[in-house]
Scaffold this active site. Structure first.
Site: not given
Length: 275
Positions: A159, A172
């Site tokens: 990401s 995350y």
């Protein structure tokens, strides 16, 4: 040349799009998801176009579940040539309520309000395990199929959070940074047996997991959603199809000298300083 491609998390919006694109090139797709029903919908859609795909239930945090899926894949499709580690996600228990901590927040008794000090360790473990361990375990199970064969590779899903962490989601962001680091480690570790390892780093794509965070019920942007668009030079969210070309490149044997890279697909978000 047709290959057997195993995709975890393939019942979701992004990885189902990749599964369909790879199937159109003649590859045999193993659609893995925690929910068999979701995987079967994708596999049926692929088969309806005349391409080959089979659905398999698999929990990326359970080695026995993955080993069972591998056995079934061998029977129906053959051994794995390419693995796409697509399973992942965030959880509210690993998310703070506000981007910045103020002293007054420590006295906020609003139900559900969470500062950094209130984050649930179990929620943080869940997010980290889902993204990192959920990449490591499928690699342990399926990469063994690739040793001794030509043209094999692994594609992880990192990401843009791995480059610069976003506010509110420390679990995350940390987990995806681990995925990027693991991608580089694996690329070196597997280099002598011919397995390439790379990763995509998607920016902001609207999915079922983040839709309520980024958009209101009427489809308008939330404050956070607008911040993201303002920080994205291309001025839009990514579409699932935006991931296809880079995926095809990294999985293709024409990229045989490319390994250990993490490629942002984020509309310029990670390149923009804001001024």
């Amino acid at each position: 040349m047709s290959k057997v491609i195993v995709i975890t998390g393939a019942g979701g919006v992004l990885c189902s799009t990749l599964a369909k694109a790879l199937a159109k090139l003649g590859h045999k797709i193993a659609v893995l998801d925690l929910k068999f029903e979701a995987a079967e919908i994708v596999a049926k859609d692929i088969r309806s176009s005349g391409d080959e795909a089979h659905a398999f239930e698999a929990n990326v945090l359970d080695k026995a579940s993955l080993e069972k899926a591998r056995t079934e894949i061998h029977k129906k499709l053959g051994s794995c040539d390419i693995l796409i580690n697509g399973a992942g996600g965030n959880h509210p228990l690993g998310t703070t309520s506000k981007p910045f901590l103020f002293e007054s927040d420590l006295k906020d008794t609003t139900e559900g309000f969470k500062t950094f000090f209130d984050l649930d360790p179990e929620g943080i473990k869940f997010v980290f395990n889902l993204n990192f361990i959920g990449t490591l375990l499928p690699t342990q199970i399926f990469a063994e199929d690739m040793v001794g064969k030509d043209g094999c590779s692994i594609l992880n899903i990192s990401s843009m959070n791995a480059f610069t962490p976003l506010t509110k989601i420390p679990a995350y962001s940390g987990a995806k940074a681990a995925v990027s680091n693991f991608t580089q480690w694996l690329a070196v570790h597997f280099s002598k047996v011919g397995i390439r390892v790379n990763a995509l780093a998607p920016g902001f794509f609207l999915t079922d997991q983040n839709r309520t965070l980024l958009t209101n019920s009427d489809g308008s942007l939330t404050q956070r959603g607008q911040q993201i668009i303002d920080q994205t030079p291309m001025g839009r969210y990514g579409e699932p199809e935006d991931l296809i070309s880079t995926t095809l490149f990294l999985c293709d044997e024409n990229s045989s000298f490319v390994t250990g890279v993490v490629i942002p697909i984020d509309g310029g978000f990670s390149a923009y300083s804001g001024v």
